[in-house]
Scaffold this motif. Structure first.
Motif, PDB file in Angstrom:
ATOM      1  N   ALA A  35     -17.556 -46.001 -12.251  1.00 22.17           N
ATOM      2  CA  ALA A  35     -18.672 -45.150 -11.825  1.00 22.17           C
ATOM      3  C   ALA A  35     -19.254 -44.526 -13.084  1.00 22.17           C
ATOM      4  O   ALA A  35     -19.012 -43.350 -13.385  1.00 22.17           O
ATOM      5  CB  ALA A  35     -18.183 -44.096 -10.840  1.00 22.17           C
ATOM      6  N   CYS A  56     -22.074 -43.449 -14.001  1.00 22.99           N
ATOM      7  CA  CYS A  56     -22.899 -42.253 -13.873  1.00 22.99           C
ATOM      8  C   CYS A  56     -22.032 -41.001 -13.760  1.00 22.99           C
ATOM      9  O   CYS A  56     -22.531 -39.880 -13.901  1.00 22.99           O
ATOM     10  CB  CYS A  56     -23.816 -42.358 -12.660  1.00 22.99           C
ATOM     11  N   GLY A  57     -20.750 -41.207 -13.487  1.00 30.42           N
ATOM     12  CA  GLY A  57     -19.840 -40.068 -13.373  1.00 30.42           C
ATOM     13  C   GLY A  57     -19.205 -39.652 -14.684  1.00 30.42           C
ATOM     14  O   GLY A  57     -18.543 -38.616 -14.738  1.00 30.42           O
ATOM     15  N   LYS A  98     -10.332 -41.613 -10.849  1.00 33.22           N
ATOM     16  CA  LYS A  98     -11.333 -41.393  -9.798  1.00 33.22           C
ATOM     17  C   LYS A  98     -12.629 -42.138 -10.097  1.00 33.22           C
ATOM     18  O   LYS A  98     -13.414 -42.422  -9.197  1.00 33.22           O
ATOM     19  CB  LYS A  98     -11.622 -39.902  -9.654  1.00 33.22           C
ATOM     20  N   LEU A  99     -12.844 -42.454 -11.362  1.00 35.18           N
ATOM     21  CA  LEU A  99     -14.043 -43.216 -11.731  1.00 35.18           C
ATOM     22  C   LEU A  99     -13.888 -44.701 -11.428  1.00 35.18           C
ATOM     23  O   LEU A  99     -14.851 -45.459 -11.494  1.00 35.18           O
ATOM     24  CB  LEU A  99     -14.342 -43.027 -13.224  1.00 35.18           C
TER      25      LEU A  99
END
Lengths: 564, 564
Positions: free
Chosen positions: B44, B46-47, B61-62
């Motif tokens: 992710a 963008c995270g 979590k990404l």
């Protein structure tokens, strides 16, 4: 001035002041008078529950401009050149003479005033049931500033321990939250089988289940009697005989348009009991406009007339009526898609466009889907949204969306409301270009993902089934193979307990031998939100299973108490 | 199986995995292989700024599904039946033989694999300026998981005190926030006169003014040299000679599409340097699709090709490419309206559709307005939004909206993005039926109010002038009568100090004698957000003044340091 146009506005709450202000902007020299029966003007009545609930303490904030000036007659005269007469009732409209007759409710003074154009914005009145005891102390509505003051005083005094709210609509829900936040033990009483009847059953049940964590909820039961002692409410008696002790009851069983003045003047009243208007907000008398809760307006999807007593529409209607009073019928208010939203503690709850029930009633062929997924990524603390989306079968045109949950419901509804306004289809929304960044949404926004799932369904990629239908099938003992496709740890935490088999979707290809040998066996798949359930269904169909259904929305949309 | 379709996907970040997964859903039996040059899949990305900034601590979590399963090759094989090869570079596409050649970057193993359909999703690479010292320790981008890990380690160690971010675009802004939240003193360096060049000047200045409360901001100045000691960055030297001591520099000066493989294979590259695709995401080779940051796509408003390296579009494009690989060209991705948003501390900042500058460049006749008003009522703690809305002059069709402020920017942009998608006009949006309740919006939503103001302007009810133009007129010493229409207390608190006269709008009718006697005198009116300024202008025009302009957005949109 001789040629001054004379505008009279009856009503000073929302539509009335907006009409008066718009008329002034269109004509600096018109003579504009606004009559208000009550003592307050331009009350932010939608804010009453938040005043009662203690979100803010200064009641004047409900009556002020954004810069803190109270909107009283002095303000209207100085800032807008509008004469605002409060505590003054219009007792008669004489259309032939083009006059209104008024009575000052304080001084008793009466008078007659002439108009060139008249705007009726008399609003609506909260229904009160004709039940024994309705006159007792401790029974209120939450419609007027006085109601808000009364309930706020109860909060501030902190004496009342138990209250009931009668009616599970928007106002009832908001009132319940407000009183619960005041530290009162609440019971919600709804005559119908579900709360929030503008939602379909399943989403309403999700709301009800959540509400039950905050208050007692009684459905399918009405109030038979208010029981008092020494003139004060002490309990309500339900139709089934149950008595609920309470010191306060707030009645929120809807409103009815105030049309007596209009009816007596011979202005056309619609079949729903509201004043009939055209798209210019003009009544059957060309010199008389009407706006706000007293009107019937058009539902833009069905073309049918509806009562839509919402504060935002009242403002938009008032704006149009005010402009047309001065400029002739140049402005239009085409109608409503009946968008509504409310906050319920940590949840947002709302709808735009048609529910399934309304689409059925309108005889429209439609497809539908439920999507349960977060509003933002997990790492940004995303919160669940459950959306039910409805589209016309043939064209894919979006007809309606309902949304419930702790996620950003109002943004989802705003997207769908605009999509409906634009006549967008499911195929359009599949490639919507919405603002994406992790603090605001998923990479594929919940709304777009919902469109994706409905498109898949329309393309025959999967067949959905609602949790309710699954439950009914289980209750009837039908021969189902129910496949939970989540992980073992998730299963350990929550399970439906309806005879399901657990095969995590990642194991499914290897464990096909655990599936029924009969390829025509009815199979129901699901997971937490049924995304993995959908993948499993695709896989099973590819392997020859012909009767596979995905339980839409997954466990997140399961509207029953979960069993471990 | 003999008839298995062979699908190869090059790229495992966003568009690639989406294409592979969609292809799998369309065909359970296709052989699908995804090649990823780096070690991670489906990051992710963008995270990254939020991981660096400490919004969450677990880097996994990404890389995880919503249920916490890491998306590694094992996951792709088990859950989706997709072979994902990481650390494996595609070195050549042979279109004649329909093969790709690959090299395992760990083992050095090479091989050849055939395809029926190929998806190129090679993404983009962050630009690094060819400046002296660029190889020093302490210079990074924030594009890869490795970059994110590096910057997060800096946060966790807490040793670095000063850093610069080079480039004031979306990524630069997000990176600056992340590092500032790590307790580092930040300087933003932007070569151009404004940050966030997708915004028009004035809104960009509002962002810059806000940013200056958090970090140093230098515009119109580039980095000439990175200065090091012992191989480590100690300062950056600007083009004007200034040296800024810093131990860390993050370069965020845009990305360029990775098209080397495609170019070498003879696939058509567009004039902007991205792979050319049609609306089916098909390249000039019918068996090869492309998706994500490596492509050029169509701007739906201008019809021109653009580079739009956004994560949400990559996913939508990948979905279409993956479906078409299997089913032929049934799915379409029509293009983008270039919606973008970012969070900047308490502000949201973004745009959908065309800016004024882009509309000018496209030769479109347009009207525009700026509205500054809160997202919610004051009593619900509403926060300011400043929106610039642009519509086509003749039809009123919405062309673009920019929004900045502490209010709910992403919802505003979602509304406008959907309106543009639906081809809605200003007249349509004037009566939009959006979800209203005080916890979520004003009775007349900020977006609707913006449409109202633009409609008024289009109807000639007032003439607007930007704050910048007012300032230029003042600086040139033009003969203006500048009228501040706020209350005396507001004036006491903040004033522009440009020779204005204070007459509160509520006093204006009584104090007309204080206005110029020459009715052709140029008059500028404003208030906090120019709503009262607008009322005053209407009143002055009604009294014969012929050259009255409202300063759009009022003091809230004044892009200069306020003077007391």
């Amino acid at each position: 001035m001789e040629n001054q146009k004379k505008i009279i506005v009856i009503g000073g709450s929302a539509a009335g002041p907006k009409a008066a202000a718009r008329a002034r902007r269109m004509d600096e020299f018109a003579e504009i008078t606004m009559f208000q029966k009550g003592p307050d003007l331009s009350m932010a009545s939608c804010g009453f529950p938040y005043f009662v609930g203690g979100f803010f303490d200064d009641r004047n904030k409900l009556l002020c401009t954004p810069t803190g000036v109270v909107r009283d007659p002095k303000f209207y005269w100085n800032a807008k050149g509008i004469v605002a007469r409060i505590n003054t009732e219009i007792t008669r409209i004489d259309r032939r003479k083009k006059t209104v007759e008024y009575k000052d409710l304080i001084t008793g003074e009466t008078g007659v005033q002439t108009y060139d154009k008249l705007v009726i914005a008399t609003g609506a009145t909260a229904n009160r049931p004709p039940i024994k005891g309705i006159e007792l102390d401790g029974i209120s509505t939450l419609q007027s500033m006085q109601d808000a003051d009364y309930l706020r005083k109860i909060r501030d005094e902190g004496k009342i321990k138990k209250a009931v709210v009668i009616g599970g609509g928007l106002i009832g829900i908001e009132t319940l939250e407000a009183l619960q936040l005041s530290g009162i033990e609440l019971t919600m009483i709804e005559l119908l089988p579900q709360l929030l009847t503008f939602l379909d059953w399943k989403l309403a049940k999700l709301v009800e289940n959540y509400l039950k964590t905050k208050a007692n909820v009684i459905t399918k039961n009405g109030v038979a009697e208010f029981i008092g002692e020494n003139g004060k409410l002490v309990a309500v008696k339900l139709q089934n005989g149950t008595e609920i002790p309470c010191e306060l009851a707030v009645v929120a069983i809807g409103v009815r348009p105030n049309v007596a003045l209009a009816r007596e003047a011979g202005i056309e009243i619609g079949s729903l009991g509201g004043i009939s208007v055209n798209e210019h907000m003009q009544t059957s008398d060309p010199d008389i406009y009407a706006a706000g809760d007293c009107c019937e307006i058009t539902n833009l999807i069905t073309g049918q007339k509806v009562l839509a007593p919402y504060g935002d529409l009242a403002n938009l209607e008032g704006r149009v009526a005010g402009e047309n009073c001065i400029r002739g019928n140049v402005a239009t208010f085409p109608g409503t898609i009946q968008t509504g939203v409310c906050k319920l503690f940590e949840y947002g709850v709302g709808i735009t466009g048609l529910s399934e029930e309304k689409a059925l009633a309108a005889g429209i062929d439609f497809v539908k889907v439920i999507n349960a997924s977060p509003d933002k990524p997990g790492f940004m603390d995303g919160k669940l949204l459950v959306t039910k989306l409805i589209a016309e079968t043939e064209t894919g045109t979006i007809l309606g969306a309902q949304c419930v949950g702790p996620g950003d419901v109002s943004k989802q509804l705003a997207i769908w409301a605009t999509a409906i306004k634009g006549g967008l289809t499911v195929d359009d929304m599949v490639n919507a270009d919405l603002p994406y960044a992790p603090p605001f949404s998923l990479a594929i926004d919940h709304s777009i993902a919902t469109a994706h799932i409905l498109q898949n369904k329309m393309h025959g990629l999967f067949e959905g089934i609602s949790a309710l239908e699954v439950k009914q099938k289980v209750d009837r003992g039908e021969d189902l193979f129910i496949l939970d496709t989540r992980g073992a740890d998730e299963y350990e935490e929550t399970r439906l307990g309806i005879g399901e088999t657990l095969i995590p979707v990642g194991m499914l290809r290897k464990r096909m031998n655990e599936l029924p040998t009969d390829k025509s066996q009815e199979i129901i798949t699901y997971c937490k939100i049924s995304l993995r359930g959908y993948e499993a269904a695709m896989l099973l169909k590819a392997h020859g299973y012909t009767n596979v259904k995905v339980m839409e929305g997954g466990i997140a949309a399961w509207p029953f108490d979960k069993e471990k």
